[in-house]
Design a protein around this motif. Structure first.
Motif, PDB file in Angstrom:
ATOM      1  N   UNK A 147       0.845  -1.131   0.026  1.00  0.00           N
ATOM      2  CA  UNK A 147       0.104   0.052  -0.055  1.00  0.00           C
ATOM      3  C   UNK A 147       0.871   1.377   0.108  1.00  0.00           C
ATOM      4  N   UNK A 148       1.665   1.459  -1.274  1.00  0.00           N
ATOM      5  CA  UNK A 148       2.557   2.934  -1.055  1.00  0.00           C
ATOM      6  C   UNK A 148       1.621   4.146  -1.109  1.00  0.00           C
ATOM      7  N   UNK A 149       2.352   5.009  -0.552  1.00  0.00           N
ATOM      8  CA  UNK A 149       1.518   6.399  -0.557  1.00  0.00           C
ATOM      9  C   UNK A 149       2.075   7.049  -1.686  1.00  0.00           C
ATOM     10  N   UNK A 150       3.182   6.747  -2.509  1.00  0.00           N
ATOM     11  CA  UNK A 150       3.769   7.775  -3.556  1.00  0.00           C
ATOM     12  C   UNK A 150       4.184   6.689  -4.462  1.00  0.00           C
ATOM     13  N   UNK A 151       4.741   7.338  -5.811  1.00  0.00           N
ATOM     14  CA  UNK A 151       4.891   6.749  -6.743  1.00  0.00           C
ATOM     15  C   UNK A 151       6.575   6.277  -6.536  1.00  0.00           C
ATOM     16  N   UNK A 172      10.593   2.186  -4.968  1.00  0.00           N
ATOM     17  CA  UNK A 172      11.681   1.914  -3.795  1.00  0.00           C
ATOM     18  C   UNK A 172      11.466   0.755  -2.969  1.00  0.00           C
ATOM     19  N   UNK A 173      10.103   0.490  -2.452  1.00  0.00           N
ATOM     20  CA  UNK A 173       9.781  -0.759  -1.694  1.00  0.00           C
ATOM     21  C   UNK A 173       9.349  -1.981  -2.404  1.00  0.00           C
ATOM     22  N   UNK A 174       8.699  -1.687  -3.778  1.00  0.00           N
ATOM     23  CA  UNK A 174       8.261  -3.142  -4.268  1.00  0.00           C
ATOM     24  C   UNK A 174       9.040  -3.948  -4.804  1.00  0.00           C
ATOM     25  N   UNK A 175      10.160  -3.529  -5.475  1.00  0.00           N
ATOM     26  CA  UNK A 175      11.163  -4.278  -6.158  1.00  0.00           C
ATOM     27  C   UNK A 175      11.735  -5.348  -5.293  1.00  0.00           C
ATOM     28  N   UNK A 176      11.904  -6.555  -5.695  1.00  0.00           N
ATOM     29  CA  UNK A 176      12.631  -7.713  -4.891  1.00  0.00           C
ATOM     30  C   UNK A 176      13.497  -8.299  -5.844  1.00  0.00           C
ATOM     31  N   UNK A 177      14.185  -9.467  -5.380  1.00  0.00           N
ATOM     32  CA  UNK A 177      15.093 -10.055  -6.524  1.00  0.00           C
ATOM     33  C   UNK A 177      14.200 -10.434  -7.487  1.00  0.00           C
ATOM     34  N   UNK A 178      13.092 -11.082  -7.441  1.00  0.00           N
ATOM     35  CA  UNK A 178      12.088 -11.589  -8.492  1.00  0.00           C
ATOM     36  C   UNK A 178      11.638 -10.557  -9.293  1.00  0.00           C
ATOM     37  N   UNK A 179      11.383  -9.330  -8.705  1.00  0.00           N
ATOM     38  CA  UNK A 179      10.571  -8.105  -9.566  1.00  0.00           C
ATOM     39  C   UNK A 179      11.321  -7.001  -9.359  1.00  0.00           C
ATOM     40  N   UNK A 180      11.884  -6.727 -10.773  1.00  0.00           N
ATOM     41  CA  UNK A 180      12.801  -5.454 -10.732  1.00  0.00           C
ATOM     42  C   UNK A 180      12.195  -4.164 -10.661  1.00  0.00           C
ATOM     43  N   UNK A 181      12.762  -3.018 -10.605  1.00  0.00           N
ATOM     44  CA  UNK A 181      12.147  -1.752 -10.423  1.00  0.00           C
ATOM     45  C   UNK A 181      11.576  -1.608 -11.817  1.00  0.00           C
ATOM     46  N   UNK A 182      12.090  -1.908 -12.921  1.00  0.00           N
ATOM     47  CA  UNK A 182      11.660  -1.751 -14.397  1.00  0.00           C
ATOM     48  C   UNK A 182      10.300  -2.325 -14.371  1.00  0.00           C
TER      49      UNK A 182
END
Length: 391
Positions: A262-266, A271-281
């Motif tokens: 539940x991020x409050x900004x893009x 910053x917080x959603x990416x993991x080793x499995x899911x890149x920022x791109x």
């Protein structure tokens, strides 16, 4: 009518810089082409960001740098990952009559390594996917997993050579272009041109962001038109309200991850959603695809169909009359331009992609605060040598 011999270049030109001009000039010289056709991204690019300049502005810049015509990759695919972007670009390029070569920039001095990597991925596609899944399940990042699999499939090539080759976006795109040409069994001849040392488009974009109209526009030769805050808010709203497993490149794990976060900004999302499995791109593309309603079914069309249903003409050199006539003869991927007798068929595939393009243009207008063009630019270039030297 002169005999038309076309060399294609697939690009973003976001923005066009001296390195791009070098490739355009050399493409004509190396291939002996009568005309250069650029296949360009839409107003949103592969990194899932708005382009620094509109698609028509970038297309005109390409004409002034020596290209003869610029057509558009539909937004659903120009915002995709390297495989989707390359697959769409190649299908457009090979659908035009008289395209004999594809030219692209590479970092590697030896294109044979890139060809070997592309060929082995196509020939041993099932093994490649099996090994990739094994690495990904161990928590290894996609890029590292891909590199390790290539090392396994090509043991005779030194590991450090593969790592260097797979470590740059331009080489990765080159590999994807060659994979698609191989799958299509296309007679189009690929040629890699080693990039010259110049400031990259990424660095230029960074400079533009730092000197945007909301800060100090006098420092930049380009005006960054879009409002970063409006764009970020639009992306956050889209992903929080429209993300489902039907959105392209989404899955249940990603949906739950972002819902629980539940991020409050893009910014916090990236910053917080990416993991080793899911890149920022991947997270950024997911947000944009939510905004544009790009579904798995839309992208699957690209894999299931031999050709795209259309491509838009963005700009053309008005002196290239015979070239314009040749482009209008494309029956596989009809050119959308007034007066063309060969028109796209209004299939569900066509309608879906056009709807995404329209949303893309509307979103770009909203974050730029101005209308964008709907018609192609017919560019008069009277002194190409002068344009070439104006870097």
């Amino acid at each position: 009518m002169e005999k038309v011999r076309i060399t294609a270049i697939i690009a973003e030109f976001n923005p066009l810089h001296p390195g791009h001009k070098y490739i355009i000039r050399n493409a004509r010289e190396v291939t002996g082409a009568t005309h250069i056709l650029v296949i360009q991204s839409s107003n949103f690019c592969q990194r899932a960001e708005p382009s620094i300049q509109s698609k028509h502005e970038r297309a005109e810049a390409a004409i002034r740098a020596g290209a003869d015509a610029v057509v558009e990759i539909p937004s659903a695919y120009s915002t995709g990952n390297a495989e989707v972007f390359a697959k769409a670009g190649i299908k457009i390029a090979t659908s035009f009559p008289h395209v004999t070569n594809l030219v692209f920039g590479i970092e590697s001095q030896d294109i044979s390594i890139i060809k070997k990597i592309a060929t082995i991925q196509v020939k041993r596609e099932k093994d490649f996917e099996k090994y990739m899944q094994g690495h990904l399940k161990k928590g290894i990042s996609f890029d590292k997993a891909r590199c390790e699999v290539i090392k396994k499939l090509l043991p005779k090539i030194p590991a450090d050579v593969i790592e260097r080759t797979m470590n740059t976006p331009n080489n990765i795109l080159g590999i994807e272009y060659l994979k698609e040409l191989t799958r299509l069994k296309s007679p189009v001849v690929p040629i890699g041109i080693t990039r010259i040392k110049t400031k990259s488009a990424t660095d230029i974009r960074h400079d533009i962001v730092e000197t945007s109209p909301y800060r100090n526009p006098e420092k930049s030769q380009f005006l960054s038109k879009y409002n970063f805050d409006v764009f970020g808010s639009s992306m956050l709203f889209a992903i929080m309200t429209k993300l489902t497993t039907e959105i392209y490149n989404s899955n249940e794990e990603l949906v739950n991850l972002i819902k629980n976060l539940h991020p409050i900004s893009y910014t916090s999302l990236k910053r917080d959603a990416p993991t080793k499995r899911f890149s920022v791109s991947r997270i950024a593309r997911l947000a944009l695809h939510c905004a544009l309603d790009v579904t798995k079914r839309d992208v699957q069309y690209l894999y299931d169909n031999e050709w795209l249903p259309y491509t838009n003409l963005l700009a053309i050199n008005i002196a290239a009359e015979s070239f314009f006539s040749a482009l209008c003869l494309n029956t596989k991927t009809p050119l959308v331009v007034r007066g063309n007798k060969i028109r796209p068929k209004a299939t569900p595939y066509y309608k879906a992609l056009r709807a995404i393009d329209e949303k893309s243009d509307l979103l770009y207008e909203a974050i730029c605060g101005e209308r964008i063009e709907k018609r192609p630019r017919f560019v008069s270039v009277t002194n190409l040598a002068l344009e070439f030297n104006h870097d």
